[in-house]
Design a protein around this motif. Structure first.
Motif, PDB file in Angstrom:
ATOM      1  N   SER A  12     -11.399   6.548 -17.045  1.00 14.66           N
ATOM      2  CA  SER A  12     -11.974   6.573 -15.695  1.00 14.66           C
ATOM      3  C   SER A  12     -11.181   7.470 -14.765  1.00 14.66           C
ATOM      4  O   SER A  12      -9.998   7.743 -14.986  1.00 14.66           O
ATOM      5  N   THR A  13     -11.857   7.891 -13.723  1.00 14.99           N
ATOM      6  CA  THR A  13     -11.185   8.456 -12.561  1.00 14.99           C
ATOM      7  C   THR A  13     -10.869   7.253 -11.668  1.00 14.99           C
ATOM      8  O   THR A  13     -11.310   6.144 -11.957  1.00 14.99           O
ATOM      9  N   PRO A  14     -10.124   7.409 -10.586  1.00 15.14           N
ATOM     10  CA  PRO A  14      -9.893   6.263  -9.694  1.00 15.14           C
ATOM     11  C   PRO A  14     -11.225   5.689  -9.189  1.00 15.14           C
ATOM     12  O   PRO A  14     -12.114   6.416  -8.770  1.00 15.14           O
ATOM     13  N   ILE A  15     -11.333   4.375  -9.298  1.00 16.64           N
ATOM     14  CA  ILE A  15     -12.531   3.651  -8.877  1.00 16.64           C
ATOM     15  C   ILE A  15     -12.164   2.767  -7.701  1.00 16.64           C
ATOM     16  O   ILE A  15     -11.172   2.040  -7.761  1.00 16.64           O
ATOM     17  N   SER A  16     -12.946   2.816  -6.646  1.00 17.55           N
ATOM     18  CA  SER A  16     -12.740   1.959  -5.477  1.00 17.55           C
ATOM     19  C   SER A  16     -13.710   0.793  -5.551  1.00 17.55           C
ATOM     20  O   SER A  16     -14.890   0.979  -5.845  1.00 17.55           O
ATOM     21  N   ALA A  17     -13.205  -0.404  -5.296  1.00 23.03           N
ATOM     22  CA  ALA A  17     -14.041  -1.604  -5.362  1.00 23.03           C
ATOM     23  C   ALA A  17     -13.555  -2.629  -4.338  1.00 23.03           C
ATOM     24  O   ALA A  17     -12.602  -2.375  -3.597  1.00 23.03           O
ATOM     25  N   GLN A  18     -14.198  -3.781  -4.324  1.00 25.20           N
ATOM     26  CA  GLN A  18     -13.804  -4.912  -3.486  1.00 25.20           C
ATOM     27  C   GLN A  18     -13.489  -6.087  -4.397  1.00 25.20           C
ATOM     28  O   GLN A  18     -14.212  -6.330  -5.360  1.00 25.20           O
ATOM     29  N   TRP A  19     -12.420  -6.821  -4.087  1.00 25.05           N
ATOM     30  CA  TRP A  19     -12.046  -8.011  -4.835  1.00 25.05           C
ATOM     31  C   TRP A  19     -11.484  -9.012  -3.839  1.00 25.05           C
ATOM     32  O   TRP A  19     -10.608  -8.669  -3.050  1.00 25.05           O
ATOM     33  N   GLY A  45      -3.673  -2.468  -4.543  1.00 19.75           N
ATOM     34  CA  GLY A  45      -4.303  -2.679  -3.246  1.00 19.75           C
ATOM     35  C   GLY A  45      -3.257  -2.963  -2.189  1.00 19.75           C
ATOM     36  O   GLY A  45      -2.079  -3.183  -2.499  1.00 19.75           O
ATOM     37  N   ASN A  46      -3.649  -2.929  -0.952  1.00 18.84           N
ATOM     38  CA  ASN A  46      -2.795  -3.290   0.179  1.00 18.84           C
ATOM     39  C   ASN A  46      -3.660  -4.139   1.088  1.00 18.84           C
ATOM     40  O   ASN A  46      -4.402  -3.624   1.917  1.00 18.84           O
ATOM     41  N   TRP A  47      -3.596  -5.443   0.893  1.00 20.74           N
ATOM     42  CA  TRP A  47      -4.513  -6.359   1.536  1.00 20.74           C
ATOM     43  C   TRP A  47      -3.965  -6.946   2.822  1.00 20.74           C
ATOM     44  O   TRP A  47      -2.773  -7.178   2.964  1.00 20.74           O
ATOM     45  N   VAL A  52      -8.047 -12.267   3.101  1.00 18.45           N
ATOM     46  CA  VAL A  52      -8.310 -12.540   1.687  1.00 18.45           C
ATOM     47  C   VAL A  52      -9.201 -13.775   1.617  1.00 18.45           C
ATOM     48  O   VAL A  52      -8.794 -14.870   1.978  1.00 18.45           O
ATOM     49  N   ASN A  53     -10.437 -13.602   1.152  1.00 22.85           N
ATOM     50  CA  ASN A  53     -11.404 -14.700   1.209  1.00 22.85           C
ATOM     51  C   ASN A  53     -11.201 -15.760   0.123  1.00 22.85           C
ATOM     52  O   ASN A  53     -11.916 -16.746   0.091  1.00 22.85           O
ATOM     53  N   ALA A  54     -10.215 -15.604  -0.751  1.00 21.63           N
ATOM     54  CA  ALA A  54      -9.929 -16.615  -1.775  1.00 21.63           C
ATOM     55  C   ALA A  54      -8.943 -17.670  -1.273  1.00 21.63           C
ATOM     56  O   ALA A  54      -8.725 -18.671  -1.921  1.00 21.63           O
ATOM     57  N   ILE A  55      -8.353 -17.436  -0.095  1.00 24.96           N
ATOM     58  CA  ILE A  55      -7.403 -18.383   0.492  1.00 24.96           C
ATOM     59  C   ILE A  55      -8.176 -19.294   1.441  1.00 24.96           C
ATOM     60  O   ILE A  55      -8.959 -18.816   2.260  1.00 24.96           O
TER      61      ILE A  55
END
Length: 86
Positions: A12-19, A45-47, A52-55
């Motif tokens: 892959s090339t760099p892939i941007s996503a949301q997690w 990442g730099n969140w 962070v919606n998992a907290i």
């Protein structure tokens, strides 16, 4: 991002996503070997901690600041079954 496929190998090339509601950058590759199939993943990442919606919300309201992180994951998938993670 994009990835290419050549004789069973993905790159892959760099892939941007949301997690967890935050941006993440991912690069991956695969390789077929004599005894196993290897998967290599690099992510970072730099969140914003409070977003962070998992907290749980009650906890995230008490947090502030940035959470820079990076990860390298290797997975070996032997042809005879099972998986090894590192």
């Amino acid at each position: 991002g994009k990835f290419t496929y050549n004789n069973g190998r993905l790159v892959s090339t760099p892939i941007s996503a949301q997690w967890f509601g935050q941006p993440v950058n991912v690069v991956f590759s695969t390789q077929e070997n004599a005894k196993q199939f290897d998967v290599n993943i690099q992510a970072d990442g730099n969140w914003s901690v409070e977003r962070v919606n998992a907290i749980p919300k009650a906890l995230s309201q008490q947090l502030q600041g940035e959470l820079p992180w990076q990860s390298q994951i290797t997975i070996a998938l032997p042809h005879d079954g099972g998986a090894n993670y590192h």
